[in-house]
Design an enzyme around this catalytic site. Sequence first.
Site, PDB file in Angstrom:
ATOM      1  N   ASP A 122       0.845  -1.195   0.000  1.00 34.53           N
ATOM      2  CA  ASP A 122       0.000   0.000   0.000  1.00 34.53           C
ATOM      3  C   ASP A 122       0.880   1.244   0.000  1.00 34.53           C
ATOM      4  O   ASP A 122       1.858   1.319   0.748  1.00 34.53           O
ATOM      5  CB  ASP A 122      -0.927   0.016   1.222  1.00 34.53           C
ATOM      6  CG  ASP A 122      -1.902   1.181   1.179  1.00 34.53           C
ATOM      7  OD1 ASP A 122      -2.563   1.364   0.144  1.00 34.53           O
ATOM      8  OD2 ASP A 122      -2.007   1.924   2.175  1.00 34.53           O
ATOM      9  N   ARG A 505     -17.604  42.252  -9.122  1.00 32.09           N
ATOM     10  CA  ARG A 505     -17.774  43.316  -8.116  1.00 32.09           C
ATOM     11  C   ARG A 505     -16.425  43.810  -7.591  1.00 32.09           C
ATOM     12  O   ARG A 505     -16.291  44.975  -7.209  1.00 32.09           O
ATOM     13  CB  ARG A 505     -18.627  42.807  -6.959  1.00 32.09           C
ATOM     14  CG  ARG A 505     -20.104  42.695  -7.325  1.00 32.09           C
ATOM     15  CD  ARG A 505     -20.950  42.241  -6.145  1.00 32.09           C
ATOM     16  NE  ARG A 505     -22.366  42.295  -6.462  1.00 32.09           N
ATOM     17  CZ  ARG A 505     -23.134  43.370  -6.323  1.00 32.09           C
ATOM     18  NH1 ARG A 505     -22.606  44.490  -5.847  1.00 32.09           N
ATOM     19  NH2 ARG A 505     -24.412  43.344  -6.642  1.00 32.09           N
ATOM     20  N   ASP A 813      -8.291  -4.137 -34.272  1.00 34.97           N
ATOM     21  CA  ASP A 813      -9.637  -4.045 -33.708  1.00 34.97           C
ATOM     22  C   ASP A 813     -10.365  -5.347 -34.015  1.00 34.97           C
ATOM     23  O   ASP A 813     -10.339  -5.823 -35.156  1.00 34.97           O
ATOM     24  CB  ASP A 813     -10.416  -2.890 -34.325  1.00 34.97           C
ATOM     25  CG  ASP A 813      -9.816  -1.538 -33.974  1.00 34.97           C
ATOM     26  OD1 ASP A 813      -8.766  -1.533 -33.310  1.00 34.97           O
ATOM     27  OD2 ASP A 813     -10.384  -0.510 -34.368  1.00 34.97           O
ATOM     28  N   VAL A 814     -11.032  -5.897 -33.006  1.00 31.88           N
ATOM     29  CA  VAL A 814     -11.815  -7.114 -33.225  1.00 31.88           C
ATOM     30  C   VAL A 814     -13.084  -6.718 -33.970  1.00 31.88           C
ATOM     31  O   VAL A 814     -13.871  -5.904 -33.483  1.00 31.88           O
ATOM     32  CB  VAL A 814     -12.171  -7.800 -31.897  1.00 31.88           C
ATOM     33  CG1 VAL A 814     -12.947  -9.079 -32.159  1.00 31.88           C
ATOM     34  CG2 VAL A 814     -10.905  -8.094 -31.107  1.00 31.88           C
TER      35      VAL A 814
END
Length: 1160
Positions: A122, A505, A813-814
């Site tokens: 971690d 302002r 690409d499939v």
Amino acid sequence: MLPRSIRRQIFQNSNASPISKETLLKIKEHLSSHELYGKSVCSLPDIDLKLPALQGSNIAEHFQKIAEKQCGIYLGKLLDLVSHGIPDIPHIWNFAPGWTKYHVNNEIVQVDFPDEDAYVFDVEVCVKEGHLPTLATAVSKKHWYSWCSNQLFIDTQAKDSILKNIGSIYELKNLINLESKREQDRPMLRDQKERIVVGHNVSYDRSRIKEQYFIEGTKLRFLDTMALHIAISGITSFQRNMLIAAKSSTSGRLPKNQQCQYKPGKMEEILEWQNISSFNGLSDVHKLYCGGLALDKEKRNVFVTGTLTEIKQDFQQLAAYCAKDCQATYEVLCALLPECQKRFPHPVTLAGMLEMSTAYLPVNHNWQRYLQDSEDTYRDLENELTQSLKREADRASHMMINRAYAEDPWLWDLDWSTKPLKVRKASSTVKKKKNAKNVTPEVAPQYIGRGETEEQLSDEDDTGIDEIRRLKQQFQELFNTKDQLFKRNSFLPGYPAWYSLLCDRLQDGLIGPSEVSTSAQVVPKLLKLTWDGYPLFYSRELGWGYLIPGRPLHLSHDDESRCAVTSFPLKEAFAIFPPRNEDQSVRTKGIVTAEEALQHLGQMTDLSADPLDLATHWQAIRQRDLSNGTNQKDLRQTMGHPQKKHTHYLTSDRPGWHLGIGPYDVGIPGCWFFRLPHKSGVDNNVGNPLAKDYLNKIEDGTLKATSSSIAEHVLKLNRNIIYWRNARDRIISQMVVWLRESQLPRSVTSSDHFDPSNKYGAILPQVITSGTLTRRAVESTWLTASNAYKDRLGSELKAMIQCPPGFNFVGADVDSQELWIASIIGDSYFAGQHGSTAFGWMTLQGKKSDGTDMHSRTALAVEITRDQAKVLNYGRIYGAGERFAKTLLMQFNHRLTEKEAAEKARKMYSMTKGNSVFKLNNRGRQLASALGNPPEELVTPEQLNSMRKNARKESKLAHFARMPTEDLIERRMWSGGTESHMFNKLEEIAQSQEPETPVLHCRISRALEPRNVGNEFMTSRVNWVVQSSAVDYLHLMIVAMRYLLDTYKIEGRFSISIHDEVRYIIKEDDKFRAALALQVANLWTRCMFSYQMHLDDLPQAVAFFSSVDIDTVLRKETNMDCQTPSNPYGLKQGYGIDFGCSYDIYQILEKTGGSLDSNR
């Protein structure tokens, strides 16, 4: 089908059995009914290819063995870790840079790195200081470890100075070393061994590890407990909303009069899934699997908001917090790993996830140039946009003169009230004169030049100073009026209120409307936007829409809540927008493009289902609100049919010359109001017509700016910058680690294209390998990145991922992945033959040219474009119903009425999915036999009602007539459509007791299993079958590719997979062998699907990729130049990057000689 030589190598021991006459007749009748039988089919040239030998007697054994070889060692180490337990957390942590090892006997030793086979890890990051790791802990079966960053030991002032100079440039020396000494620049091959690191959302930790940035990669792999949890107990977004509602309320019971609407136990059945699922955070997951109190995450805030000094001061507590997260992750792993083995039994699943955890995106100096160019262009265009809007606001403010705004169909209802200039009462004349005497000598020097005395100025130009004094005296009375003003006066007195709201302002409004942007509600009115030529109008109840004048005045009602100062200029509006004959045949682009819709379809959940099917779930959750005093009337509305929003505004009369969403009466006499279409459906209000969802409407002219040429320019500018505005924070915050020349492999530095002055680095995308309940990978930037468009600033993002010298991207690409998976499921169920269903035939043999592909047929049937039909077809296969189709049709063509869209959707679903029929159960068959009907046939709802009616006439059968439908049927089925057989099989899988994918037998999330949700969430379950099978496909392919890379010593690594495309980084000398390996991997994967579906062959049309791309950058097509506003010259001219090349299987065979061997 496959050439005989190839088929023999894969389906070794299986002979194709002849098709029976009955089966042939069934196929012929089915295809003939859809006018497909006898259509011409295309034939492909045979392919002669000697494949690598299978590792087993069949393709299934082959994948079993190669996957076990890839993940077996890692799995063994994991099992060893969970079987031994871990030591107790140390009481005292060593505050020293680098790694410290803690023995059980409390001995503390400084080490180079954790030399362990498996451990939990971690990392914590001080967010204020950037992306670099600050603190880390790890635990193995024998030891604890801690790591401290050098940042904690550098003097604060010096460190701040360094950070200021280097900005966000990260190097390997700043990261955590897990496999080599800190000072070591290159990975040593002899030191490499299989190790596995476990973490919760471990991709975040991985991006802080030094060795993961080496181009050639290592044998270290990562297992994400969050990904395992999502795969095992993941929930839909609808269920997530229910959990949120449950978490924020208390338990309660429904009143008896409302409980009776449901069967006994139904409520508990619906809510059972809440007991076996949770959110994805470590605390929630740990509580779900391990019980006990929630983890204490309070200390996490120190890392998020604190400084390095605070972390040093609280080091012991923070190190203990980090260690407790490790301990919790280990306990979650112990609970999840056995469940994972049970629910995902095939080794390909684990091997695929481990391979995907190594994603790697190389970059060079062009990355920084891209960020700078995009940001500079964005600032320029945004400034130009702001200035243009300011001019439009100034132009509109002049409409105050003679109240011209009252005759403007856009500006009439703005707040034109003004605030007066506050002035004190006039003082006496004597006092004025006295003040004048006192003030005169004080003010005059203000007009004298700096650095000059009055005498010097007089000498140079006596005439000039005399003139100044004369003018001063002449206007002294005017200067004196400033004393009559209050110190705190009205803001911008005399300006309309709407204008004042756009001004700053703090600057006293002196620089004009600087706060104006395209998100301001007043902007569509300033630009005088029109929709289909009618003025836009904002209703607080209905959102943005447009007004159509011409309604008879006696039909309108006055809106009492509307300010009566100004009324709608009906006469002027009627002159500008008279009734007209609208051409209903004109098609326009939709709010959602086909490409965008396809991206979102992959993540579709129950939110796209019919709300009527989901009301039960909300009713179950609402019972918990009763104890908090929930109104019973509101509860009944929630449980019953959902009420349409604002139906009381709808009118029965409508203009004969216009169709749209409405009309509504919003209290403007003489006008109808129509709502703008919303991408989520007609019941949703549009909040901003200039949002990105309406870019296509601007392009096709539906949405126009009419106030001036500046207004049109504003729309163009907004279209240019909107992508970068939405994505810039994610893109700029990418963690890039740069490599020194000594840290690059020889294959890079020895390349002819290597430039020592260039910078080379990498990004590790933080991919959650199973981020949805369908087990699709999830990542916030790269997996959702847009392709490059000429009018989208920064959309060349993906092309900035560029291979280092000596390497290439090899990928493909499939083709129609999900369509083919769904069709093969239907084909195997119907007749056990490829292409035996109409859906399967169109997927395999359909052609655009003769309109026989499924997208063309759908487009023709409901009169939409082929791209739009593609979106509808995928949505339907993912489980979406007619309501989804109706909503999308109205987005594609906003002129469609709701009724027309519903009719088109019904027609499309009848043609594709078919009509609903029932399969009778034992009771139903008894009734059918008793009435003389064939007992085995499917019956329509009408036929079932007729059987019940006839049963009432005979006393012996009367009890059947009283039974509800679900007691007479086994399940609902579909009949008569091109996809009926496919849907019948998908729903059969989804409704089984333990739904699993048909190829790798991966089980559905526990939160969607029938035992926990009954018959609910069918949309998500049908969607899961197809999408999770697509994940099986990806895992099979990358496991096969890893096997081929290792076996044939092809130097390369996995880069990234984006939906249905996969990319590898391959050494330039091996690029064609890698392309052939990718083709073989795809062939094996398709054959595995066929084999598991009991189909011992494969159509050649889908056996190989249509093309494999070889390129130096990441882009959708190899010939895309990626011109954008931030890259106006394109990649070739602007960056000097040549186009890549695409090769089909025949070209690849020619390049490689059909061999994967390097010494052919």
